[in-house]
Write an enzyme that holds these catalytic residues in place. Structure first.
Site, mmCIF file in Angstrom:
data_model
loop_
_atom_site.group_PDB
_atom_site.id
_atom_site.type_symbol
_atom_site.label_atom_id
_atom_site.label_comp_id
_atom_site.label_asym_id
_atom_site.label_seq_id
_atom_site.Cartn_x
_atom_site.Cartn_y
_atom_site.Cartn_z
ATOM 1 N N CYS A 168 0.845 -1.196 0.000
ATOM 2 C CA CYS A 168 0.000 0.000 0.000
ATOM 3 C C CYS A 168 0.886 1.254 0.000
ATOM 4 O O CYS A 168 1.551 1.532 -0.986
ATOM 5 C CB CYS A 168 -0.985 -0.043 1.166
ATOM 6 S SG CYS A 168 -2.441 1.006 0.929
ATOM 7 N N GLU B 87 -2.232 -9.539 3.548
ATOM 8 C CA GLU B 87 -1.970 -9.755 4.979
ATOM 9 C C GLU B 87 -3.169 -9.429 5.864
ATOM 10 O O GLU B 87 -3.105 -9.606 7.098
ATOM 11 C CB GLU B 87 -0.768 -8.921 5.423
ATOM 12 C CG GLU B 87 -1.040 -7.468 5.759
ATOM 13 C CD GLU B 87 -1.231 -6.564 4.545
ATOM 14 O OE1 GLU B 87 -1.376 -5.341 4.744
ATOM 15 O OE2 GLU B 87 -1.250 -7.068 3.400
ATOM 16 N N HIS C 122 -3.921 -5.947 0.023
ATOM 17 C CA HIS C 122 -3.543 -6.409 1.361
ATOM 18 C C HIS C 122 -3.793 -7.909 1.530
ATOM 19 O O HIS C 122 -4.799 -8.320 2.126
ATOM 20 C CB HIS C 122 -4.319 -5.630 2.420
ATOM 21 C CG HIS C 122 -3.966 -4.189 2.481
ATOM 22 N ND1 HIS C 122 -2.883 -3.716 3.189
ATOM 23 C CD2 HIS C 122 -4.548 -3.100 1.897
ATOM 24 C CE1 HIS C 122 -2.817 -2.406 3.066
ATOM 25 N NE2 HIS C 122 -3.807 -2.004 2.275
#
Length: 228
Positions: free
Chosen positions: A86, A175, A173
């Protein structure tokens, strides 16, 4: 392996990344850059730079961004592999000479990602499938740096990641965890205004556990390549 994780705000942490590091017997040390500063170049074998609500050009509001940009340049010059997620991806793109700018529309929520065929020829190989769904929360976009291999795109923007030498940029993302996504949806609810690529808080937080597990499985494969 010793890995540094650079954070920019207290509420946007590394989510699944510490679990991955622990399972693979890596040391993951977190640094909240505005408060703790940056570790010495060479102290860590890999560096992960995660997200934040600021933009790469807001150095007048966030003076520490200037130091972090200089630090990123030193990492790249030293050949230390960097993973930018990001904001981290945007910083890496900017350092490599690409344009980073505010998009006409924000991209927030769960959306399909299309993998670029060219990535198969990079060290990432077949770590990612041709199509998958992942989580986004950003309003800034970047172009492909010169010499980089495009990784993936979405309906909102054709460049959502790249590989450049040993470095990896991900705008999405993998994660994300349920707790992490719910925390963002609560804290930044003001950003969830109706738009083409903005989901509601309910749509974001109702994602089934399997979707997170699928993303973590993909991140395992990606990080396995990057760590090698």
């Amino acid at each position: 392996m010793k890995i540094a994780c650079l954070k920019h705000v207290t509420y946007e942490g590394p989510a699944y990344l510490p679990d991955w590091a622990a399972r693979h017997h890596h040391t993951l040390d977190e640094f909240l850059v505005p408060e703790t500063g940056l570790p010495p170049v060479g102290a860590y074998e890999r560096v992960i730079i995660i997200g934040g609500p600021m933009s790469v050009w807001q150095t007048d509001l966030h003076h520490w961004l200037t130091d972090e940009k200089r630090y990123l340049g030193s990492l790249v010059a030293a050949g230390v592999p960097v993973l930018g997620i990001c904001l981290g991806a945007q910083l890496l793109a900017e350092h490599l000479g690409a344009s980073v700018r505010a998009g006409e529309l924000k991209e927030i929520g769960w959306f399909p990602v299309e993998t670029h065929a060219d990535i198969r020829t990079s060290w990432l190989g077949d770590a990612l499938p041709d199509r998958f769904e992942s989580f986004f929360w950003h309003g800034d976009f970047f172009d492909l740096p010169q010499g980089a291999v495009p990784l993936a795109g979405s309906a909102a923007h054709e460049i959502q990641g790249f590989v450049h030498g040993p470095h990896l940029a991900l705008q999405f993302h993998l994660e994300a965890t349920p707790q992490w996504a719910a925390r963002l949806a609560r804290r930044d609810a003001h950003e969830l205004v109706p738009a083409a690529f903005v989901q509601t808080a309910e749509e974001i937080t109702s994602a089934p556990p399997d979707r997170y597990r699928d993303n973590h499985r993909l991140l395992d494969a990606v990080l396995g390549c990057w760590a090698r």
